[in-house]
Motif scaffolding. Structure first.
Motif, short mmCIF file in Angstrom:
data_model
loop_
_atom_site.label_atom_id
_atom_site.label_comp_id
_atom_site.label_asym_id
_atom_site.label_seq_id
_atom_site.Cartn_x
_atom_site.Cartn_y
_atom_site.Cartn_z
N LEU A 179 -3.03 0.64 -3.77
CA LEU A 179 -2.62 -0.74 -3.53
C LEU A 179 -2.01 -1.29 -4.80
CD1 LEU A 179 -2.69 -3.01 -1.40
CD2 LEU A 179 -4.81 -3.78 -2.47
N THR A 232 1.04 5.18 0.20
CA THR A 232 0.27 6.34 0.64
C THR A 232 1.01 7.59 0.15
OG1 THR A 232 -0.45 5.14 2.59
CG2 THR A 232 -0.71 7.53 2.62
N HIS A 283 -4.39 6.54 -1.10
CA HIS A 283 -3.92 5.20 -0.77
C HIS A 283 -4.01 4.35 -2.03
CE1 HIS A 283 -3.95 6.13 3.52
NE2 HIS A 283 -5.09 6.77 3.28
N GLN A 335 0.86 -1.17 0.00
CA GLN A 335 0.00 0.00 0.00
C GLN A 335 0.89 1.22 0.00
OE1 GLN A 335 -2.60 0.53 3.36
NE2 GLN A 335 -3.21 2.55 2.69
#
Length: 89
Positions: free
Chosen positions: A54, A34, A52, A32
């Motif tokens: 992924l 950020t 965010h 992930q």
């Protein structure tokens, strides 16, 4: 704040801004990412957007290789392990 250019709900958003911070976290077999960004010259806490994302580890490696190549840097060469590390490592 990142500027979202969206006329209808079904259209994807296009974001633009300046990255002011980032971090990462391993989640299972993924990563992930950020990213914090803003469009203001002097960001305030309310003007910072957090995104965010992924991605798979393969996507993260491709992104890292691209950014390294773009900046003219090379990936560090791994050091050879000593005989103790090879024996017990």
């Amino acid at each position: 704040m990142a500027m979202a250019k969206q006329q209808e709900e079904d259209l994807p958003q296009e974001l633009s801004g300046v990255v002011i911070g980032w971090g990462h976290q391993s989640i299972s077999r993924n990563i992930q990412l950020t990213v914090q960004s803003t469009v203001r010259a002097k960001p305030t806490p309310g003007s910072v957007d957090t995104h965010h994302l992924l991605m798979t580890r393969n996507q993260a490696m491709l992104l890292a290789q691209y950014l390294m190549r773009l900046t003219g840097q090379e990936m560090p060469v791994p050091r050879k392990r000593g005989w103790v590390q090879r024996l017990f490592g």
